[in-house]
Scaffold this motif. Structure first.
Motif, short mmCIF file in Angstrom:
data_model
loop_
_atom_site.label_atom_id
_atom_site.label_comp_id
_atom_site.label_asym_id
_atom_site.label_seq_id
_atom_site.Cartn_x
_atom_site.Cartn_y
_atom_site.Cartn_z
N VAL A 1 0.89 -1.10 0.04
CA VAL A 1 0.26 0.11 -0.07
C VAL A 1 0.88 1.06 -0.18
N LYS A 2 1.84 1.28 0.82
CA LYS A 2 2.77 2.45 0.95
C LYS A 2 3.38 2.84 -0.25
N VAL A 3 4.04 1.67 -0.95
CA VAL A 3 4.79 1.74 -2.21
C VAL A 3 3.62 2.33 -3.52
N PHE A 4 2.49 1.73 -3.27
CA PHE A 4 1.46 1.95 -4.33
C PHE A 4 1.42 3.74 -4.11
N LYS A 5 1.14 4.00 -2.82
CA LYS A 5 1.03 5.36 -2.63
C LYS A 5 2.21 6.33 -3.13
N VAL A 6 3.07 6.05 -2.63
CA VAL A 6 4.60 6.61 -3.00
C VAL A 6 4.97 6.84 -4.16
N ASP A 7 4.70 5.62 -4.79
CA ASP A 7 5.12 5.54 -6.65
C ASP A 7 4.38 6.73 -7.35
N GLN A 8 2.96 7.06 -6.92
CA GLN A 8 2.33 7.91 -7.76
C GLN A 8 2.98 9.38 -7.68
N GLN A 9 3.67 9.70 -6.28
CA GLN A 9 4.05 11.01 -6.27
C GLN A 9 5.48 10.84 -6.86
N PHE A 10 6.30 9.84 -6.59
CA PHE A 10 7.49 9.55 -6.79
C PHE A 10 7.82 9.52 -8.32
N ASP A 11 6.85 8.99 -9.22
CA ASP A 11 6.98 9.06 -10.55
C ASP A 11 7.04 10.43 -11.07
N LYS A 12 6.28 11.18 -10.46
CA LYS A 12 6.43 12.93 -11.00
C LYS A 12 7.55 13.54 -10.58
N SER A 13 8.44 13.04 -9.84
CA SER A 13 9.53 13.60 -9.50
C SER A 13 10.65 13.79 -10.38
N VAL A 14 11.26 14.79 -10.06
CA VAL A 14 12.53 14.91 -11.02
C VAL A 14 13.54 13.82 -11.20
N HIS A 15 13.75 13.05 -10.12
CA HIS A 15 14.32 12.17 -10.18
C HIS A 15 13.90 10.83 -10.97
N ALA A 16 12.64 10.65 -10.86
CA ALA A 16 12.15 9.39 -11.77
C ALA A 16 12.15 10.10 -13.11
N GLN A 17 12.05 11.13 -13.40
CA GLN A 17 11.96 11.54 -14.79
C GLN A 17 13.22 11.58 -15.31
N ASN A 18 14.16 12.26 -14.60
CA ASN A 18 15.48 12.42 -15.29
C ASN A 18 16.38 11.27 -15.14
N LEU A 19 16.54 10.37 -13.98
CA LEU A 19 17.27 9.31 -13.82
C LEU A 19 16.91 8.11 -14.44
N LYS A 20 15.78 7.76 -15.11
CA LYS A 20 15.28 6.83 -15.65
C LYS A 20 15.33 5.48 -14.98
N GLY A 21 14.65 5.23 -13.77
CA GLY A 21 14.43 3.93 -13.04
C GLY A 21 15.93 3.69 -12.23
N LYS A 22 16.96 4.56 -12.13
CA LYS A 22 18.08 4.31 -11.37
C LYS A 22 17.74 4.47 -10.08
N MET A 23 16.84 5.01 -9.70
CA MET A 23 16.66 5.24 -8.10
C MET A 23 15.47 4.52 -7.51
N SER A 24 15.61 4.02 -6.68
CA SER A 24 14.87 3.08 -5.81
C SER A 24 14.52 3.87 -4.60
N CYS A 25 13.64 3.27 -3.74
CA CYS A 25 13.27 3.57 -2.36
C CYS A 25 14.49 3.59 -1.50
N ALA A 26 15.73 2.43 -1.72
CA ALA A 26 16.42 2.31 -0.88
C ALA A 26 17.78 3.36 -1.06
N SER A 27 17.50 3.92 -2.43
CA SER A 27 18.57 5.01 -2.50
C SER A 27 18.36 6.01 -1.68
N CYS A 28 17.02 6.39 -0.95
CA CYS A 28 17.29 7.36 0.19
C CYS A 28 17.01 6.53 1.64
N HIS A 29 16.07 5.56 1.55
CA HIS A 29 15.86 5.13 2.78
C HIS A 29 16.79 3.61 2.94
N ASP A 30 17.77 3.96 3.72
CA ASP A 30 18.72 2.91 4.02
C ASP A 30 17.74 2.09 4.96
#
Ligand code: HEM
Lengths: 328, 204
Positions: free
Chosen positions: A122-151
């Protein structure tokens, strides 16, 4: 959208539906805190096996000879930090599987790490909707994951940390890990960028902000780089949309209240009548943490002084005029 | 128009007007910072902060100049009310502002070369220039370099007492400034004291 991304999308949506259907078992997995002391003891013992190698102690006194010590030095997990993290009550194997139990570790073990959505559909579903619009998702083309920020071995929930300075330190370190490191930034930067342009220096980019170091210690990057929402948004907006207006924080209607200090809002006590007194414990914020009664008293004092002086002048003028008319 | 004495050297007049400009600037921008609100017609926060910081540093330098120049020139002696009878002279001066001035009486203690200020003036100027303004300057400097502020105080951020002192002392300066400008109109004519501050010549 790349194939990997598409696959992830499908898993997430499927996971989400599954979560709704089987709310029972899946939720139990995420929500149940192992309160049972016996279980905690069992997990502690199991994790101690991994900690025998993956800690400073393991580096100094390796239980097995002939290991790749240089590599191991990059793979340490601090047991004290781990125990305070979100996942501190979990067995390493719940995410890493059985492949790491034997040493040398099994060949395919690295591929078997559970993705976040396996437990947090559920959390990933919600977060993904916002994350997909973020500059990182758009510019870094799938290189970034949840764990890149949340160790997953380190990060804690903000509300649990409590102290705003510590929350700021944790959350800003997530961003600065990349944005203050040429090496890590280059690993993620799009090829064009990493060749042509170097990582822009964070203090230079924000030169319009006075005393940036002071701000980095008192507010989070996401305060200015995400849209205002009820819960923290994951949409890191384009730099043109970032908050540049000082008064967003430096005024009595400071947005800090509903952002960084949100989880403390219930503790707001209006101590000694200050506005935003909840902030005042950690920071004096010009324009935001002021005292309405002191302000009213000072404005009244200045007003009365000016009125008194003007009155004095009027009486002087009138009397002088009368005196002039009387004198021959 | 009959009598003129040269009272104020050039450096003092230059200091006075630079000081006046800086303090008015600081008061306007300081007000804009403290009452920052998008709905009020104030100086924009980031601009106000830049001007306030620049003017603040200038005022700190100017104040240092003021203190040194006063010592070197011996002008500091003017700020010391000379006994005996200081209180009685203050009272007579206050009575003049509250009563005599309305009846067109003459100033009880017109300035002379030896005693430029009346006793009340000397006391107030001394209080403002050597007590309150240093507090504003020092708290302003700590505000600018908050690493020198205490970390925590009374369970609040250590910058709170610094900011409060700065704000309150700044208010005292502004109150003084209002009264000071108004009393500038109480010379022989409404403008004669202002002219003196420009030319250095006092008219009796
Ligand atoms: C009579 C002169 C001055 C007045 C009336 C004044 C007034 C103020 C006020 C009202 C504030 C807002 C503080 C708050 O929200 O609590 C402020 C902030 C500040 N003042 Fe002053 N001030 C004066 C002189 C100075 C001087 C001499 C300095 C430095 C040497 C200074 C440095 C600062 C600094 C650093 C701040 C914090 C905001 C910023 O960085 O611009 N001020 N002042």
């Amino acid at each position: 959208m790349g194939l990997g991304n598409l696959l992830r999308r499908v898993t997430v949506v499927a996971g989400f539906c599954l979560a709704l259907l089987l709310a029972g078992p899946v939720q139990a997995q995420t929500d149940a805190k192992p309160i049972d002391p016996e279980l905690i003891e069992k997990i502690r013992k199991a994790n101690a096996e991994c900690f025998a190698c993956h800690t400073e102690g393991g580096l100094k006194a390796p239980p097995v000879a002939g290991m790749d010590m240089a590599k191991l030095a990059d793979l340490l997990v601090d047991p004290a930090v781990y125990s305070h993290s979100y996942h501190g009550n979990m067995d390493c194997k719940q995410c890493h599987g059985q492949g790491y139990v034997p040493f040398p570790h099994a060949a395919g073990a690295a591929k078997q790490v559970s993705p976040c959505e396996e437990c947090h559909a559920v959390k990933v579903f919600k977060v993904d909707q916002q994350f997909d619009k973020s500059v990182h998702a758009q510019n870094l083309k799938g290189k970034m994951s949840c764990a890149s920020c949340h160790d997953p071995h380190v990060a804690q929930v903000a509300a649990k940390i409590g102290d705003p300075k510590a929350i700021v330190a944790q959350d800003n370190a997530m961003c600065l890990d990349c944005h203050n490191s040429d090496l890590r930034f280059a690993q993620f930067a799009p090829e064009k960028l990493s060749l042509k342009r170097k990582r822009p220096d964070i203090d230079t980019i924000h030169a319009w902000l006075p005393n940036t170091k002071l701000h980095w210690g008192a507010v989070r990057c996401i305060e200015c780089h995400t849209p205002e929402a009820k819960t923290q948004s994951h949409e890191i907006v384009n730099k043109d949309k970032a908050q540049k207006n000082c008064v967003a924080c430096h005024s009595t209607a400071s947005s800090l209240k509903t952002r960084l200090y949100r989880h403390l809002a219930t503790a707001e006590q209006q101590r000694y009548g200050f506005a935003n007194s909840i902030i005042l414990k950690t920071s004096y914020v010009v324009g935001a943490t002021r005292h309405p009664v002191v302000d009213a008293a000072i404005l009244a004092l200045v007003g009365l002084t000016v009125a008194g002086l003007l009155g004095h002048g009027m009486v002087r003028l009138v009397l002088a005029w009368i005196r002039r008319r009387r004198s021959p | 128009m009959s009598e003129r004495i040269y009272l104020l050297p050039l450096w003092l007049r230059l200091w006075h007007w630079s000081n006046a400009v800086l303090i008015i600037t600081l008061a306007v921008t300081g007000f804009s910072l403290h009452f920052a609100d998008p709905a009020l017609p104030l100086v924009e926060f980031s601009l106000a902060r830049r001007i306030h910081d620049l003017a603040g540093l200038s005022l700190a330098a100017l104040y240092t100049f003021f203190v040194v120049a006063n010592i070197v020139s011996g002008n500091w002696w003017q700020y010391v009310p000379k006994p005996p009878g200081v209180l009685a002279r203050c009272w007579r001066q206050a009575r003049f502002y509250g009563y005599g001035i309305f009846r067109g009486e003459a100033h009880p203690y017109p300035p002379t070369r030896e005693a430029n200020f009346n006793a009340l003036q000397a006391l107030v100027y001394w209080f403002i220039m050597y007590l309150v303004l240093p507090v504003v300057v020092v708290t302003g400097l700590v505000f600018m370099f908050p690493q020198f502020a205490p970390d925590q105080m009374f369970g609040f951020d250590g910058l709170l007492p610094v900011a409060m002192l700065h704000y309150l002392a700044g208010t005292v300066i502004v109150l003084f400034m209002c009264a000071h400008i108004y009393l500038g109109t109480t010379g022989v004519t409404v403008t004669s004291l202002f002219k003196m501050m420009v030319t250095g010549w006092h008219e009796h």
